[in-house]
Design a protein around this motif. Structure first.
Motif, PDB file in Angstrom:
ATOM      1  N   VAL A   1       0.864  -1.175   0.000  1.00  0.00           N
ATOM      2  CA  VAL A   1       0.000   0.000   0.000  1.00  0.00           C
ATOM      3  C   VAL A   1       0.900   1.224   0.000  1.00  0.00           C
ATOM      4  O   VAL A   1       1.902   1.273   0.711  1.00  0.00           O
ATOM      5  CB  VAL A   1      -0.960   0.021   1.211  1.00  0.00           C
ATOM      6  N   VAL A   2       0.553   2.199  -0.828  1.00  0.00           N
ATOM      7  CA  VAL A   2       1.265   3.467  -0.855  1.00  0.00           C
ATOM      8  C   VAL A   2       0.352   4.506  -0.210  1.00  0.00           C
ATOM      9  O   VAL A   2      -0.690   4.874  -0.768  1.00  0.00           O
ATOM     10  CB  VAL A   2       1.632   3.896  -2.292  1.00  0.00           C
ATOM     11  N   HIS A   3       0.739   4.947   0.986  1.00  0.00           N
ATOM     12  CA  HIS A   3      -0.036   5.952   1.715  1.00  0.00           C
ATOM     13  C   HIS A   3       0.308   7.331   1.162  1.00  0.00           C
ATOM     14  O   HIS A   3       1.222   8.001   1.643  1.00  0.00           O
ATOM     15  CB  HIS A   3       0.308   5.896   3.213  1.00  0.00           C
ATOM     16  N   ASN A   4      -0.427   7.747   0.148  1.00  0.00           N
ATOM     17  CA  ASN A   4      -0.106   8.981  -0.561  1.00  0.00           C
ATOM     18  C   ASN A   4      -1.157  10.072  -0.389  1.00  0.00           C
ATOM     19  O   ASN A   4      -0.821  11.261  -0.403  1.00  0.00           O
ATOM     20  CB  ASN A   4       0.060   8.664  -2.059  1.00  0.00           C
ATOM     21  N   ALA A   5      -2.416   9.706  -0.253  1.00  0.00           N
ATOM     22  CA  ALA A   5      -3.500  10.701  -0.237  1.00  0.00           C
ATOM     23  C   ALA A   5      -3.263  11.747   0.838  1.00  0.00           C
ATOM     24  O   ALA A   5      -2.727  11.456   1.906  1.00  0.00           O
ATOM     25  CB  ALA A   5      -4.842  10.012  -0.002  1.00  0.00           C
ATOM     26  N   GLY A   6      -3.691  12.960   0.549  1.00  0.00           N
ATOM     27  CA  GLY A   6      -3.495  14.017   1.538  1.00  0.00           C
ATOM     28  C   GLY A   6      -4.296  15.259   1.226  1.00  0.00           C
ATOM     29  O   GLY A   6      -4.689  15.499   0.081  1.00  0.00           O
ATOM     30  N   VAL A   7      -4.534  16.027   2.262  1.00  0.00           N
ATOM     31  CA  VAL A   7      -5.206  17.308   2.155  1.00  0.00           C
ATOM     32  C   VAL A   7      -4.191  18.391   2.497  1.00  0.00           C
ATOM     33  O   VAL A   7      -3.461  18.268   3.491  1.00  0.00           O
ATOM     34  CB  VAL A   7      -6.402  17.388   3.119  1.00  0.00           C
ATOM     35  N   ALA A   8      -4.137  19.447   1.694  1.00  0.00           N
ATOM     36  CA  ALA A   8      -3.262  20.588   1.964  1.00  0.00           C
ATOM     37  C   ALA A   8      -4.092  21.857   1.877  1.00  0.00           C
ATOM     38  O   ALA A   8      -4.592  22.196   0.800  1.00  0.00           O
ATOM     39  CB  ALA A   8      -2.106  20.644   0.971  1.00  0.00           C
ATOM     40  N   LEU A   9      -4.272  22.528   3.011  1.00  0.00           N
ATOM     41  CA  LEU A   9      -5.031  23.771   3.050  1.00  0.00           C
ATOM     42  C   LEU A   9      -4.076  24.960   3.031  1.00  0.00           C
ATOM     43  O   LEU A   9      -3.025  24.924   3.662  1.00  0.00           O
ATOM     44  CB  LEU A   9      -5.903  23.823   4.303  1.00  0.00           C
ATOM     45  N   ASP A  10      -4.462  25.999   2.307  1.00  0.00           N
ATOM     46  CA  ASP A  10      -3.616  27.184   2.190  1.00  0.00           C
ATOM     47  C   ASP A  10      -4.053  28.335   3.083  1.00  0.00           C
ATOM     48  O   ASP A  10      -3.266  29.227   3.385  1.00  0.00           O
ATOM     49  CB  ASP A  10      -3.595  27.671   0.741  1.00  0.00           C
ATOM     50  N   HIS A  11      -5.319  28.338   3.485  1.00  0.00           N
ATOM     51  CA  HIS A  11      -5.854  29.479   4.226  1.00  0.00           C
ATOM     52  C   HIS A  11      -6.749  29.006   5.369  1.00  0.00           C
ATOM     53  O   HIS A  11      -7.351  27.934   5.292  1.00  0.00           O
ATOM     54  CB  HIS A  11      -6.663  30.391   3.288  1.00  0.00           C
ATOM     55  N   PRO A  12      -6.848  29.804   6.440  1.00  0.00           N
ATOM     56  CA  PRO A  12      -7.844  29.520   7.483  1.00  0.00           C
ATOM     57  C   PRO A  12      -9.247  29.611   6.841  1.00  0.00           C
ATOM     58  O   PRO A  12      -9.384  30.074   5.715  1.00  0.00           O
ATOM     59  CB  PRO A  12      -7.608  30.632   8.509  1.00  0.00           C
ATOM     60  N   PRO A  13     -10.306  29.152   7.502  1.00  0.00           N
ATOM     61  CA  PRO A  13     -10.331  28.736   8.902  1.00  0.00           C
ATOM     62  C   PRO A  13      -9.917  27.278   9.085  1.00  0.00           C
ATOM     63  O   PRO A  13      -9.847  26.524   8.108  1.00  0.00           O
ATOM     64  CB  PRO A  13     -11.805  28.927   9.270  1.00  0.00           C
ATOM     65  N   ARG A  14      -9.670  26.930  10.323  1.00  0.00           N
ATOM     66  CA  ARG A  14      -9.396  25.546  10.696  1.00  0.00           C
ATOM     67  C   ARG A  14     -10.637  24.698  10.426  1.00  0.00           C
ATOM     68  O   ARG A  14     -11.751  25.085  10.744  1.00  0.00           O
ATOM     69  CB  ARG A  14      -9.030  25.488  12.179  1.00  0.00           C
ATOM     70  N   ARG A  15     -10.422  23.525   9.837  1.00  0.00           N
ATOM     71  CA  ARG A  15     -11.532  22.627   9.507  1.00  0.00           C
ATOM     72  C   ARG A  15     -11.330  21.272  10.165  1.00  0.00           C
ATOM     73  O   ARG A  15     -10.203  20.922  10.530  1.00  0.00           O
ATOM     74  CB  ARG A  15     -11.657  22.477   7.985  1.00  0.00           C
ATOM     75  N   GLU A  16     -12.413  20.527  10.293  1.00  0.00           N
ATOM     76  CA  GLU A  16     -12.351  19.230  10.968  1.00  0.00           C
ATOM     77  C   GLU A  16     -12.949  18.129  10.100  1.00  0.00           C
ATOM     78  O   GLU A  16     -13.764  18.372   9.220  1.00  0.00           O
ATOM     79  CB  GLU A  16     -13.086  19.285  12.313  1.00  0.00           C
ATOM     80  N   THR A  17     -12.533  16.889  10.399  1.00  0.00           N
ATOM     81  CA  THR A  17     -13.076  15.706   9.724  1.00  0.00           C
ATOM     82  C   THR A  17     -14.428  15.344  10.331  1.00  0.00           C
ATOM     83  O   THR A  17     -14.876  15.940  11.314  1.00  0.00           O
ATOM     84  CB  THR A  17     -12.139  14.504   9.896  1.00  0.00           C
ATOM     85  N   ALA A  18     -15.056  14.323   9.779  1.00  0.00           N
ATOM     86  CA  ALA A  18     -16.322  13.831  10.319  1.00  0.00           C
ATOM     87  C   ALA A  18     -16.170  13.339  11.748  1.00  0.00           C
ATOM     88  O   ALA A  18     -17.142  13.309  12.510  1.00  0.00           O
ATOM     89  CB  ALA A  18     -16.865  12.708   9.427  1.00  0.00           C
ATOM     90  N   ASP A  19     -14.947  12.973  12.125  1.00  0.00           N
ATOM     91  CA  ASP A  19     -14.688  12.462  13.471  1.00  0.00           C
ATOM     92  C   ASP A  19     -14.239  13.555  14.432  1.00  0.00           C
ATOM     93  O   ASP A  19     -13.894  13.262  15.582  1.00  0.00           O
ATOM     94  CB  ASP A  19     -13.622  11.361  13.412  1.00  0.00           C
ATOM     95  N   GLY A  20     -14.208  14.826  13.964  1.00  0.00           N
ATOM     96  CA  GLY A  20     -13.848  15.934  14.839  1.00  0.00           C
ATOM     97  C   GLY A  20     -12.359  16.186  14.968  1.00  0.00           C
ATOM     98  O   GLY A  20     -11.931  16.897  15.882  1.00  0.00           O
ATOM     99  N   HIS A  21     -11.557  15.636  14.060  1.00  0.00           N
ATOM    100  CA  HIS A  21     -10.112  15.873  14.072  1.00  0.00           C
ATOM    101  C   HIS A  21      -9.771  16.986  13.088  1.00  0.00           C
ATOM    102  O   HIS A  21     -10.446  17.145  12.063  1.00  0.00           O
ATOM    103  CB  HIS A  21      -9.350  14.609  13.705  1.00  0.00           C
TER     104      HIS A  21
END
Length: 316
Positions: A101-121
Protein backbone atom coordinates in the motif's frame (compact mmCIF):
# COMPACT_ATOMS: atom_id res chain seq x y z
CA UNK A 1 35.39 -15.52 -8.09
CA UNK A 2 31.80 -15.14 -6.97
CA UNK A 3 29.09 -16.78 -9.07
CA UNK A 4 26.46 -14.32 -7.88
CA UNK A 5 24.92 -12.18 -10.60
CA UNK A 6 25.52 -8.46 -10.18
CA UNK A 7 22.47 -6.44 -9.15
CA UNK A 8 21.58 -4.08 -12.01
CA UNK A 9 21.31 -0.38 -11.17
CA UNK A 10 17.80 0.89 -10.58
CA UNK A 11 16.26 2.29 -13.77
CA UNK A 12 13.35 4.62 -13.02
CA UNK A 13 12.10 4.19 -16.59
CA UNK A 14 12.21 0.38 -16.55
CA UNK A 15 11.16 -0.96 -13.13
CA UNK A 16 11.00 -4.75 -12.74
CA UNK A 17 7.93 -6.73 -13.71
CA UNK A 18 5.37 -7.37 -10.98
CA UNK A 19 2.71 -9.56 -12.58
CA UNK A 20 0.44 -11.23 -10.06
CA UNK A 21 1.00 -8.64 -7.36
CA UNK A 22 -1.63 -6.22 -6.04
CA UNK A 23 -0.89 -2.64 -4.97
CA UNK A 24 -3.16 -0.02 -3.42
CA UNK A 25 -2.35 3.68 -3.92
CA UNK A 26 -4.34 6.08 -1.78
CA UNK A 27 -5.06 9.30 -3.60
CA UNK A 28 -4.12 7.55 -6.83
CA UNK A 29 -6.39 9.75 -8.92
CA UNK A 30 -4.18 12.88 -8.96
CA UNK A 31 -0.69 14.31 -8.57
CA UNK A 32 2.11 12.10 -7.30
CA UNK A 33 -0.38 9.37 -6.45
CA UNK A 34 -1.54 9.22 -10.06
CA UNK A 35 2.00 8.97 -11.46
CA UNK A 36 2.85 6.33 -8.85
CA UNK A 37 -0.15 4.29 -9.97
CA UNK A 38 0.67 4.75 -13.66
CA UNK A 39 4.27 3.61 -13.18
CA UNK A 40 3.24 0.62 -11.06
CA UNK A 41 0.60 -0.38 -13.62
CA UNK A 42 3.33 -0.53 -16.28
CA UNK A 43 4.92 -3.43 -14.36
CA UNK A 44 1.92 -5.70 -14.97
CA UNK A 45 0.69 -5.55 -11.38
CA UNK A 46 -2.93 -4.97 -10.44
CA UNK A 47 -3.19 -1.40 -9.15
CA UNK A 48 -6.12 -0.19 -7.09
CA UNK A 49 -6.72 3.54 -6.80
CA UNK A 50 -8.15 4.70 -3.48
CA UNK A 51 -10.13 7.89 -4.06
CA UNK A 52 -12.89 9.93 -2.45
CA UNK A 53 -14.29 10.81 -5.88
CA UNK A 54 -15.52 7.97 -8.14
CA UNK A 55 -15.58 10.37 -11.12
CA UNK A 56 -11.94 11.39 -10.65
CA UNK A 57 -10.93 7.79 -10.09
CA UNK A 58 -12.64 6.78 -13.34
CA UNK A 59 -10.78 9.54 -15.21
CA UNK A 60 -7.48 8.36 -13.72
CA UNK A 61 -8.22 4.75 -14.70
CA UNK A 62 -8.95 5.82 -18.28
CA UNK A 63 -5.74 7.85 -18.42
CA UNK A 64 -3.64 4.93 -17.19
CA UNK A 65 -5.24 2.51 -19.66
CA UNK A 66 -4.58 4.91 -22.53
CA UNK A 67 -0.85 4.90 -21.70
CA UNK A 68 -0.34 1.37 -20.39
CA UNK A 69 -1.74 -1.23 -22.80
CA UNK A 70 -3.46 -4.04 -20.90
CA UNK A 71 -3.23 -2.17 -17.58
CA UNK A 72 -4.88 -3.94 -14.67
CA UNK A 73 -6.28 -0.94 -12.83
CA UNK A 74 -9.46 -0.33 -10.84
CA UNK A 75 -10.57 1.83 -7.95
CA UNK A 76 -12.33 1.79 -4.58
CA UNK A 77 -14.01 4.65 -2.80
CA UNK A 78 -11.78 5.68 0.10
CA UNK A 79 -12.42 8.59 2.46
CA UNK A 80 -9.62 8.86 5.00
CA UNK A 81 -11.44 11.69 6.76
CA UNK A 82 -14.22 9.27 7.80
CA UNK A 83 -12.70 6.56 9.99
CA UNK A 84 -15.95 4.57 10.21
CA UNK A 85 -15.90 4.05 6.42
CA UNK A 86 -12.49 2.36 6.32
CA UNK A 87 -13.46 -1.26 7.12
CA UNK A 88 -15.99 -1.20 4.27
CA UNK A 89 -13.44 0.31 1.90
CA UNK A 90 -10.94 -2.45 2.69
CA UNK A 91 -13.62 -5.11 2.25
CA UNK A 92 -14.46 -3.66 -1.17
CA UNK A 93 -10.90 -4.36 -2.33
CA UNK A 94 -12.04 -7.93 -2.85
CA UNK A 95 -8.55 -9.44 -2.66
CA UNK A 96 -7.06 -12.25 -0.61
CA UNK A 97 -3.75 -10.43 -0.16
CA UNK A 98 -2.13 -7.06 -0.73
CA UNK A 99 1.52 -6.80 -1.72
CA UNK A 100 1.91 -3.10 -0.95
CA UNK A 101 0.00 0.00 0.00
CA UNK A 102 1.26 3.47 -0.86
CA UNK A 103 -0.04 5.95 1.71
CA UNK A 104 -0.11 8.98 -0.56
CA UNK A 105 -3.50 10.70 -0.24
CA UNK A 106 -3.50 14.02 1.54
CA UNK A 107 -5.21 17.31 2.16
CA UNK A 108 -3.26 20.59 1.96
CA UNK A 109 -5.03 23.77 3.05
CA UNK A 110 -3.62 27.18 2.19
CA UNK A 111 -5.85 29.48 4.23
CA UNK A 112 -7.84 29.52 7.48
CA UNK A 113 -10.33 28.74 8.90
CA UNK A 114 -9.40 25.55 10.70
CA UNK A 115 -11.53 22.63 9.51
CA UNK A 116 -12.35 19.23 10.97
CA UNK A 117 -13.08 15.71 9.72
CA UNK A 118 -16.32 13.83 10.32
CA UNK A 119 -14.69 12.46 13.47
CA UNK A 120 -13.85 15.93 14.84
CA UNK A 121 -10.11 15.87 14.07
CA UNK A 122 -8.25 18.77 12.45
CA UNK A 123 -8.68 18.06 8.75
CA UNK A 124 -5.06 17.69 7.63
CA UNK A 125 -3.84 15.78 10.69
CA UNK A 126 -7.01 13.67 10.69
CA UNK A 127 -6.83 12.79 6.99
CA UNK A 128 -3.12 12.65 6.24
CA UNK A 129 -2.01 10.91 9.42
CA UNK A 130 -4.89 9.46 11.43
CA UNK A 131 -6.71 8.20 8.33
CA UNK A 132 -3.68 6.26 7.14
CA UNK A 133 -2.92 5.08 10.68
CA UNK A 134 -6.39 3.53 10.98
CA UNK A 135 -6.43 2.26 7.39
CA UNK A 136 -3.24 0.29 8.03
CA UNK A 137 -4.94 -1.54 10.89
CA UNK A 138 -7.67 -2.78 8.53
CA UNK A 139 -5.20 -3.63 5.75
CA UNK A 140 -2.80 -5.57 7.96
CA UNK A 141 -4.44 -9.01 7.51
CA UNK A 142 -4.21 -8.61 3.72
CA UNK A 143 -0.62 -7.38 3.92
CA UNK A 144 0.34 -10.22 6.23
CA UNK A 145 -1.09 -12.71 3.72
CA UNK A 146 1.48 -11.63 1.10
CA UNK A 147 5.00 -13.10 1.15
CA UNK A 148 6.79 -9.81 1.90
CA UNK A 149 4.38 -6.89 1.74
CA UNK A 150 5.34 -3.25 2.15
CA UNK A 151 3.69 -0.20 3.63
CA UNK A 152 5.11 2.85 1.83
CA UNK A 153 4.32 6.17 3.48
CA UNK A 154 4.76 9.31 1.38
CA UNK A 155 5.98 12.19 3.52
CA UNK A 156 6.96 15.65 2.34
CA UNK A 157 10.05 17.82 2.17
CA UNK A 158 7.82 20.44 3.82
CA UNK A 159 8.04 18.36 6.99
CA UNK A 160 11.81 18.68 7.24
CA UNK A 161 11.68 22.08 8.95
CA UNK A 162 8.82 21.15 11.30
CA UNK A 163 8.57 19.71 14.79
CA UNK A 164 5.51 18.07 16.29
CA UNK A 165 3.76 19.74 19.19
CA UNK A 166 2.70 16.66 21.11
CA UNK A 167 0.51 18.80 23.33
CA UNK A 168 -1.37 20.28 20.37
CA UNK A 169 -1.51 17.65 17.62
CA UNK A 170 -4.88 19.01 16.50
CA UNK A 171 -3.56 22.58 15.93
CA UNK A 172 -6.09 24.18 18.25
CA UNK A 173 -3.67 26.94 19.24
CA UNK A 174 -2.32 29.44 16.71
CA UNK A 175 -3.64 27.56 13.66
CA UNK A 176 -1.47 28.10 10.59
CA UNK A 177 -2.42 25.96 7.58
CA UNK A 178 1.04 25.54 6.04
CA UNK A 179 2.58 24.62 9.39
CA UNK A 180 -0.32 22.26 10.02
CA UNK A 181 0.29 20.54 6.71
CA UNK A 182 4.01 20.11 7.35
CA UNK A 183 3.32 18.68 10.79
CA UNK A 184 0.69 16.28 9.46
CA UNK A 185 3.22 14.93 6.95
CA UNK A 186 5.87 14.70 9.65
CA UNK A 187 3.42 12.69 11.73
CA UNK A 188 2.99 10.33 8.79
CA UNK A 189 6.74 9.85 8.56
CA UNK A 190 7.05 9.13 12.27
CA UNK A 191 4.25 6.61 11.87
CA UNK A 192 5.94 4.80 8.99
CA UNK A 193 9.19 4.41 10.92
CA UNK A 194 7.53 3.41 14.19
CA UNK A 195 5.35 0.90 12.34
CA UNK A 196 8.45 -0.83 10.99
CA UNK A 197 9.98 -1.05 14.46
CA UNK A 198 6.82 -2.67 15.80
CA UNK A 199 6.53 -5.05 12.86
CA UNK A 200 10.14 -6.16 13.36
CA UNK A 201 9.54 -6.73 17.07
CA UNK A 202 6.48 -8.85 16.23
CA UNK A 203 8.38 -10.93 13.69
CA UNK A 204 6.08 -9.80 10.86
CA UNK A 205 6.92 -10.36 7.20
CA UNK A 206 5.52 -6.88 6.44
CA UNK A 207 7.96 -3.97 6.28
CA UNK A 208 7.38 -0.22 6.36
CA UNK A 209 9.32 2.34 4.33
CA UNK A 210 9.11 6.14 4.32
CA UNK A 211 9.65 8.22 1.18
CA UNK A 212 9.35 11.83 0.14
CA UNK A 213 9.10 13.32 -3.37
CA UNK A 214 11.42 16.27 -2.88
CA UNK A 215 10.27 19.32 -4.78
CA UNK A 216 7.56 18.26 -7.23
CA UNK A 217 5.63 20.85 -9.24
CA UNK A 218 2.55 20.50 -11.43
CA UNK A 219 4.07 22.91 -13.94
CA UNK A 220 7.00 20.54 -14.56
CA UNK A 221 4.88 17.39 -14.84
CA UNK A 222 3.73 15.96 -18.18
CA UNK A 223 0.12 16.53 -19.20
CA UNK A 224 -2.43 13.86 -18.38
CA UNK A 225 -5.72 15.26 -19.69
CA UNK A 226 -8.31 15.60 -18.33
CA UNK A 227 -6.56 15.08 -14.98
CA UNK A 228 -3.70 17.50 -15.55
CA UNK A 229 -3.38 20.14 -18.25
CA UNK A 230 -0.60 22.60 -17.36
CA UNK A 231 -0.99 25.82 -19.28
CA UNK A 232 1.82 27.41 -21.24
CA UNK A 233 1.96 30.11 -18.57
CA UNK A 234 2.27 27.56 -15.78
CA UNK A 235 5.10 25.81 -17.60
CA UNK A 236 6.87 29.10 -18.22
CA UNK A 237 6.62 30.11 -14.56
CA UNK A 238 7.88 26.69 -13.43
CA UNK A 239 10.79 26.47 -15.90
CA UNK A 240 13.39 28.36 -13.78
CA UNK A 241 12.66 26.08 -10.84
CA UNK A 242 13.65 23.01 -12.89
CA UNK A 243 17.26 23.55 -11.82
CA UNK A 244 16.26 22.63 -8.26
CA UNK A 245 13.00 20.69 -8.41
CA UNK A 246 11.14 18.37 -10.76
CA UNK A 247 7.73 17.28 -12.02
CA UNK A 248 5.35 15.04 -10.17
CA UNK A 249 6.12 12.07 -12.41
CA UNK A 250 9.67 12.16 -11.00
CA UNK A 251 8.32 12.85 -7.51
CA UNK A 252 6.70 9.41 -7.72
CA UNK A 253 10.02 7.60 -8.26
CA UNK A 254 10.95 7.10 -4.56
CA UNK A 255 7.55 5.51 -3.82
CA UNK A 256 7.73 3.25 -6.86
CA UNK A 257 11.21 2.07 -5.92
CA UNK A 258 10.14 1.50 -2.31
CA UNK A 259 7.34 -0.76 -3.56
CA UNK A 260 9.34 -2.74 -6.12
CA UNK A 261 13.06 -2.83 -5.35
CA UNK A 262 13.98 -6.02 -3.45
CA UNK A 263 17.02 -4.21 -2.03
CA UNK A 264 14.86 -1.68 -0.14
CA UNK A 265 14.67 -2.39 3.59
CA UNK A 266 12.12 -1.31 6.16
CA UNK A 267 12.75 1.58 8.50
CA UNK A 268 14.59 3.63 5.89
CA UNK A 269 13.94 7.01 4.27
CA UNK A 270 14.09 7.40 0.48
CA UNK A 271 14.06 10.63 -1.49
CA UNK A 272 15.52 12.33 -4.58
CA UNK A 273 19.28 12.17 -5.01
CA UNK A 274 20.10 15.86 -5.58
CA UNK A 275 19.83 17.84 -2.33
CA UNK A 276 16.75 15.84 -1.48
CA UNK A 277 14.85 17.90 -4.05
CA UNK A 278 15.25 16.30 -7.45
CA UNK A 279 16.76 13.36 -9.28
CA UNK A 280 16.66 9.59 -9.04
CA UNK A 281 15.67 7.98 -5.74
CA UNK A 282 18.19 6.98 -3.08
CA UNK A 283 18.25 6.06 0.58
CA UNK A 284 19.13 9.04 2.73
CA UNK A 285 19.93 9.50 6.43
CA UNK A 286 16.94 9.98 8.68
CA UNK A 287 16.23 13.64 9.38
CA UNK A 288 17.26 14.67 12.88
CA UNK A 289 13.76 14.85 14.31
CA UNK A 290 12.87 11.43 12.88
CA UNK A 291 15.54 9.82 15.08
CA UNK A 292 13.65 10.94 18.20
CA UNK A 293 11.96 7.62 18.85
CA UNK A 294 10.23 8.82 22.01
CA UNK A 295 8.27 11.31 19.89
CA UNK A 296 7.18 8.50 17.56
CA UNK A 297 6.11 6.38 20.54
CA UNK A 298 4.06 9.21 22.06
CA UNK A 299 2.49 9.99 18.69
CA UNK A 300 1.57 6.33 18.27
CA UNK A 301 -0.09 6.24 21.69
CA UNK A 302 -2.03 9.43 20.93
CA UNK A 303 -3.06 8.14 17.49
CA UNK A 304 -4.25 4.87 18.97
CA UNK A 305 -6.38 6.78 21.48
CA UNK A 306 -7.79 9.16 18.84
CA UNK A 307 -8.71 6.43 16.34
CA UNK A 308 -9.41 3.47 18.60
CA UNK A 309 -7.15 1.37 16.35
CA UNK A 310 -3.66 -0.14 16.66
CA UNK A 311 -2.01 -1.15 13.34
CA UNK A 312 0.88 -2.84 15.14
CA UNK A 313 -1.39 -5.20 17.04
CA UNK A 314 -2.71 -6.95 13.92
CA UNK A 315 0.15 -8.95 12.44
CA UNK A 316 -1.50 -12.29 11.67
Amino acid sequence: MSSASPVPPWDVHRPPAAEGRVFLVTGGNAGIGYFTAEQLAATGATVVLGSRSPARAEAAESSIRSRVPGARVRSVRLDLADLSSLPGAVESLGVARLDAVVHNAGVALDHPPRRETADGHELMFGTNHLGHFALTRWLMPLLSAAPAARVVTVGSFAAKSERLDLDDLQSRRGYRPKRGYGRSKLAQMYFGLELDRRLRAAGSTVSSVVVHPGGALDGLAPARPPLHRPTAGARLRAAPAALLVQGKQAGAWPAVRAVLDPAVRGGRLWGPRVLGLRGRPRAEPLWAQLTEYFVAERLWAASRELTGEDPGAVTV
